[in-house]
Design a protein around this motif. Structure first.
Motif, PDB file in Angstrom:
ATOM      1  N   ALA A   1     -34.252  15.012 -18.119  1.00  0.00           N
ATOM      2  CA  ALA A   1     -35.626  15.364 -18.467  1.00  0.00           C
ATOM      3  C   ALA A   1     -35.589  16.731 -19.119  1.00  0.00           C
ATOM      4  CB  ALA A   1     -36.512  15.384 -17.228  1.00  0.00           C
TER       5      ALA A   1
ATOM      6  N   PHE B   1     -39.018  16.378 -13.301  1.00  0.00           N
ATOM      7  CA  PHE B   1     -38.060  15.279 -13.187  1.00  0.00           C
ATOM      8  C   PHE B   1     -38.659  13.997 -12.606  1.00  0.00           C
ATOM      9  CE2 PHE B   1     -35.955  19.394 -12.447  1.00  0.00           C
ATOM     10  CZ  PHE B   1     -35.242  19.468 -13.639  1.00  0.00           C
TER      11      PHE B   1
ATOM     12  N   ALA C   1     -37.777  10.423 -13.879  1.00  0.00           N
ATOM     13  CA  ALA C   1     -36.652  10.512 -14.809  1.00  0.00           C
ATOM     14  C   ALA C   1     -35.372  10.103 -14.079  1.00  0.00           C
ATOM     15  CB  ALA C   1     -36.513  11.934 -15.350  1.00  0.00           C
ATOM     16  N   TYR C   2     -34.346   9.758 -14.844  1.00  0.00           N
ATOM     17  CA  TYR C   2     -33.050   9.454 -14.231  1.00  0.00           C
ATOM     18  C   TYR C   2     -32.305  10.754 -13.932  1.00  0.00           C
ATOM     19  CZ  TYR C   2     -33.367   4.445 -15.015  1.00  0.00           C
ATOM     20  OH  TYR C   2     -33.749   3.135 -14.957  1.00  0.00           O
TER      21      TYR C   2
ATOM     22  N   ALA D   1     -36.956  12.153  -8.848  1.00  0.00           N
ATOM     23  CA  ALA D   1     -36.231  11.487  -9.935  1.00  0.00           C
ATOM     24  C   ALA D   1     -35.540  10.238  -9.384  1.00  0.00           C
ATOM     25  CB  ALA D   1     -35.193  12.438 -10.531  1.00  0.00           C
TER      26      ALA D   1
ATOM     27  N   ALA E   1     -39.522   7.521 -18.392  1.00  0.00           N
ATOM     28  CA  ALA E   1     -38.597   8.570 -18.823  1.00  0.00           C
ATOM     29  C   ALA E   1     -37.179   8.031 -18.947  1.00  0.00           C
ATOM     30  CB  ALA E   1     -38.625   9.729 -17.821  1.00  0.00           C
TER      31      ALA E   1
ATOM     32  N   THR F   1     -39.078  13.306 -22.582  1.00  0.00           N
ATOM     33  CA  THR F   1     -40.276  12.491 -22.697  1.00  0.00           C
ATOM     34  C   THR F   1     -41.486  13.386 -22.493  1.00  0.00           C
ATOM     35  OG1 THR F   1     -39.120  10.559 -21.821  1.00  0.00           O
ATOM     36  CG2 THR F   1     -41.518  10.499 -21.761  1.00  0.00           C
TER      37      THR F   1
END
Length: 365
Positions: free
Chosen positions: A123, A138, A141-142, A168, A287, A292
């Motif tokens: 992120a 985050f 997000a990954y 995340a 994300a 993003t």
């Protein structure tokens, strides 16, 4: 017993991790940055519970060390760790965008009994520095972890139990898998975006109006070319083997497109774009590997006060806007207001609010 965490490097990523981890119970976050002004901001904004001026001394007492520094700087810090008086079961991790060189150095630390688990929260933001740090950066997000082979399950579990407070999606892959996947969906697109901008630059002398037309879709497509050039110099060099493979594949794809154009078969050309559209439409909108911004596109009619009307509706719902812009020229859509929001939930709320109360069409690009 209080868990102690030291974050070294308090920029956007390190600062955001520090803020997120403050939500963890019985956890105290220490922070260090080489820049004195950054340390002052971190203290004033309470990015960490306590700012330290000597990371080596602070490291003696902490249970987790997180490097929020660029890969080259992290490699230097990892070398210094070899001579630091660390706690017996300290867990060390990083946030770097490439993992091969980091994990090679991690092998040296393991030989000295030091646990290092690679990390990369996927992120970011169009802003940088500690002033841009946010605890929700985050969310959804990954967060990729790249442990060395044979890493103890208990160490992984301890790190994951801490990182869950970033909200995340924590996943584990090998360093090689990480560098390949990020090359495909992040590093290589940055190279392509930069090349497109260079190609636009070549238009300046003969067709100067081209740059004015680039204010719409072209600007959106090449947004990532505005990223920090020093950061992307380092990423490109560190992951150049994977990038060369991607470039060779891209060149083959461009040869395929050239062949389609030379042959001029309308059905084949239509099929090429149709397959691309189908694949693109299947991509997730949450994300991913690249920054993003949670943009919401709104088709708005052209009358005075329409923008304040939209922003007023969002204000009524206590939805915070991070950025706002109008797409001035775009080939397929006109009158588009682009609203950037803080997270996916805010974007969904904004879309529902605008559609219901103003009856304007909204969509995600």
């Amino acid at each position: 017993m209080t868990r102690k965490v030291l974050v070294i490097g308090l920029g956007l990523i390190g600062g955001s991790i520090a803020l997120a981890l403050q939500k963890a119970p019985e956890t105290k976050i220490f922070g260090y940055d080489m820049d004195e002004k950054t340390r002052e901001h971190a203290a004033t904004l309470q990015i960490v519970h306590e700012v330290v001026t000597d990371p080596k001394e602070a490291a003696e007492e902490v249970d987790v060390i997180i490097f929020g520094t660029p890969v080259n700087a992290t490699l230097d810090w990892m070398e210094q760790l070899k001579s630091w008086p660390l706690k017996n079961k300290v867990i060390i991790t990083d946030t770097g965008s490439t993992k091969k060189m980091i994990m090679q150095k991690a092998g040296e630390l393991r030989a000295q009994g030091i646990t290092f688990i690679g990390g990369h929260p996927m992120a970011g933001s169009h802003k940088s520095g500690v002033l841009a740090a946010k605890p929700h950066l985050f969310e959804n997000a990954y967060y990729m972890l790249t442990p060395l082979a044979g890493e103890e399950i208990t160490n992984m579990a301890q790190l994951e139990s801490l990182l869950k407070f970033t909200h995340a999606k924590v996943v584990s892959v090998s360093a090689r898998e990480h560098d390949h996947m990020t090359a495909v969906v992040s590093h290589f697109p940055h190279v392509i975006a930069a090349s497109l901008v260079h190609q636009l630059g070549d238009e300046k002398s003969e067709y100067p109006m081209t740059r004015s037309l680039a204010a719409g879709g072209f600007r959106d497509v090449t947004r990532i070319a505005s990223s920090n050039p020093i950061l992307w110099r380092d990423i490109t060099l560190q992951n150049r083997d994977e990038l060369i493979v991607q470039l060779e594949g891209w060149q083959s794809e461009m040869d395929r497109v050239k062949k389609l154009l030379l042959e001029g078969n309308s059905d084949d050309i239509e099929s090429y774009f149709a397959v691309a559209k189908e694949l693109r439409d299947e991509l997730p909108i949450s994300a991913g590997a690249m920054f993003t911004s949670f943009d919401l596109y709104v088709d708005v009619p052209d009358y005075p006060g329409v923008i304040s009307e939209v922003t007023g509706l969002l204000a009524d719902e206590a939805i915070s806007i991070t950025n706002l812009r109008i797409i001035e020229s775009r080939e397929d859509v006109f009158g588009v207001l682009v609203i950037s929001l803080q997270n996916e939930n805010d974007r969904e709320r904004a879309a529902t609010c605008i559609q219901k109360r103003a009856n304007f069409e909204t969509y995600i690009s």
